[in-house]
Scaffold this active site. Structure first.
Site, PDB file in Angstrom:
ATOM      1  N   HIS A 158      26.874 -12.080 -15.369  1.00  0.00           N
ATOM      2  CA  HIS A 158      26.802 -11.044 -16.411  1.00  0.00           C
ATOM      3  C   HIS A 158      25.731 -11.353 -17.460  1.00  0.00           C
ATOM      4  O   HIS A 158      25.561 -10.584 -18.411  1.00  0.00           O
ATOM      5  CB  HIS A 158      28.157 -10.878 -17.112  1.00  0.00           C
ATOM      6  CG  HIS A 158      29.245 -10.374 -16.208  1.00  0.00           C
ATOM      7  ND1 HIS A 158      29.098  -9.250 -15.433  1.00  0.00           N
ATOM      8  CD2 HIS A 158      30.494 -10.857 -15.944  1.00  0.00           C
ATOM      9  CE1 HIS A 158      30.217  -9.060 -14.729  1.00  0.00           C
ATOM     10  NE2 HIS A 158      31.071 -10.015 -15.015  1.00  0.00           N
ATOM     11  N   ASP A 193      31.606 -10.628  -6.278  1.00  0.00           N
ATOM     12  CA  ASP A 193      32.572 -10.720  -7.377  1.00  0.00           C
ATOM     13  C   ASP A 193      33.238  -9.354  -7.604  1.00  0.00           C
ATOM     14  O   ASP A 193      32.661  -8.306  -7.295  1.00  0.00           O
ATOM     15  CB  ASP A 193      31.817 -11.163  -8.640  1.00  0.00           C
ATOM     16  CG  ASP A 193      32.725 -11.535  -9.806  1.00  0.00           C
ATOM     17  OD1 ASP A 193      32.965 -12.737  -9.999  1.00  0.00           O
ATOM     18  OD2 ASP A 193      33.188 -10.614 -10.520  1.00  0.00           O
ATOM     19  N   HIS A 195      33.528  -7.889 -10.308  1.00  0.00           N
ATOM     20  CA  HIS A 195      32.753  -7.142 -11.301  1.00  0.00           C
ATOM     21  C   HIS A 195      31.289  -7.045 -10.874  1.00  0.00           C
ATOM     22  O   HIS A 195      30.755  -7.971 -10.259  1.00  0.00           O
ATOM     23  CB  HIS A 195      32.835  -7.832 -12.660  1.00  0.00           C
ATOM     24  CG  HIS A 195      34.235  -8.071 -13.146  1.00  0.00           C
ATOM     25  ND1 HIS A 195      34.901  -9.262 -12.949  1.00  0.00           N
ATOM     26  CD2 HIS A 195      35.102  -7.256 -13.790  1.00  0.00           C
ATOM     27  CE1 HIS A 195      36.109  -9.179 -13.479  1.00  0.00           C
ATOM     28  NE2 HIS A 195      36.267  -7.967 -13.985  1.00  0.00           N
ATOM     29  N   ASP A 282      37.567 -13.254  -7.743  1.00  0.00           N
ATOM     30  CA  ASP A 282      38.454 -12.334  -8.467  1.00  0.00           C
ATOM     31  C   ASP A 282      38.704 -10.988  -7.772  1.00  0.00           C
ATOM     32  O   ASP A 282      39.549 -10.226  -8.267  1.00  0.00           O
ATOM     33  CB  ASP A 282      37.995 -12.142  -9.926  1.00  0.00           C
ATOM     34  CG  ASP A 282      36.511 -11.894 -10.085  1.00  0.00           C
ATOM     35  OD1 ASP A 282      35.818 -11.789  -9.068  1.00  0.00           O
ATOM     36  OD2 ASP A 282      36.046 -11.803 -11.243  1.00  0.00           O
TER      37      ASP A 282
HETATM   38 ZN   LIG Z   1      34.286 -11.131 -12.057  1.00  0.00          ZN
END
Ligand SMILES: [Zn+2]
Length: 346
Positions: A158, A193, A195, A282
């Site tokens: 991120h 991931d 996200h 995740d």
């Molecule tokens: Zn994540």
């Protein structure tokens, strides 16, 4: 296959985290290291400490201004009367037309996208060595290893060139990929991931020499909200070298594997000579974030599918939070990957 990890990566111990406005414990805990390290040790995978490549390869991805901020902000923050014990922004610029402030509060808002990346005294050291672990794993593969696993914590995907966010400070995956470019290679990044890998996308968005592919929960109603949509395809020289594959919340193994197959087709078309896997655990059905429903055996299928590309591979740890199965999920991915890797990774 070797695992790369430095003990200083445990030091960062964030306390604050806001989720939907509520104060909660920060899920990016040092204990994640114990689960992940225990898992590779149980597989009898050798763990090595990274050498120090210095700041140079990190500065290839991040701006000097941002690196100076990360290294100095905590001490400057302490001088503010009654400031919090961690650097947390409370104001943000209107997009990026704003001027660069001198104040610590203003710079925190400029360089920290959200409240999930608090900075304490130890943050820089941990982030620095996390990036060094990614660089060392890339070096192992550049020197002839079929693959290597970088146990990167804090995670990185991120983080943009000048912006922290979502538990991330330095973009380990991008730093590893850039080091491969500088070695004359043509890397593809596969981000699995939960996200979207918005920072990684941001770093390479206008470049055609690194392919970025991300499979993630649909950001229309999920973090990171502003990035990760299918229409984001890159720009300029990078147009067509960014592929986002958002999938509905709650998607399980088969749906994830189906999206992954599309990502692998794009990676083959790019004809890379190196694969960087941004490995988030995740997407797991039991992860505290609960966004997708991949099972423990599902990670072996994901690993096997990625290994089917037959490319030298650097596996970089991203998300995946404390739950009883965290270590088993890493073992499942690595086991599936190693069993299927055509270069004979064991
Ligand atoms: Zn994540």
């Amino acid at each position: 296959m070797k695992t790369v990890f430095h003990e200083a990566q445990r030091l960062h111990d964030p306390k604050h985290f806001l989720s939907s406005g509520a104060q909660k414990p920060n899920p990016e805990q040092p204990a994640r290291v114990d689960a992940l390290l225990g898992a590779v040790k149980a597989m009898e995978i050798e763990v090595v400490a990274p050498p120090d490549h210095g700041l140079g390869p990190i500065a290839e991805v991040h701006t000097a201004e941002y690196l100076q901020f990360l290294q100095t902000i905590y001490q400057r923050w302490l001088r503010i009367p009654e400031a919090s014990d961690e650097v947390i922004p409370n104001i943000h610029p209107d997009r990026r037309t704003a001027s660069y402030p001198k104040s610590a509060v203003g710079q925190a808002g400029y360089h920290q996208a959200d409240t999930a990346c608090p900075i304490s005294e130890e943050t820089w050291d941990s982030a620095y060595w996390s990036a060094q672990s990614a660089l060392a794993a890339a070096d192992l593969v550049l020197s002839g290893d079929a693959c290597a696993y970088a146990l990167c914590r804090p995670p990185g995907h991120h983080a943009f060139a000048d912006l922290a966010g979502g538990f991330c400070f330095l973009n380990n995956t991008a730093i590893a990929a850039q080091s491969c470019v500088q070695a004359g290679l043509r890397p593809a990044i596969l981000d699995v991931d939960l996200h979207h890998g918005n920072g990684t996308q941001g770093v390479f968005y206008a470049r055609g020499d690194v392919l970025t592919v991300s499979i993630h929960a649909d950001p229309t109603r999920y973090y990171p909200f502003f990035w990760g949509h299918a229409h984001e395809r890159g720009e300029g020289a990078g147009l067509g070298a960014n592929l986002n594959l958002p999938i509905p919340r709650g998607t399980a193994d088969d749906g994830f594997l189906e999206a992954l197959a599309g990502g692998l087709t794009r990676i083959r078309a790019f004809a890379p000579d190196m694969l960087i896997v941004a490995l988030g655990l995740d997407p797991f059905e039991g992860d505290p974030f609960g966004g997708l429903a991949v099972t423990t055996p599902g990670f072996a299928r994901i690993g096997a599918a990625a290994a089917g590309l037959g490319l030298p591979s650097v596996i970089v740890q991203e998300g995946g939070y404390l739950c009883p199965e965290l270590g088993a999920n890493l073992q499942s991915f690595l086991g599936g990957f190693l069993d299927a890797h055509k270069l004979g990774a064991r």
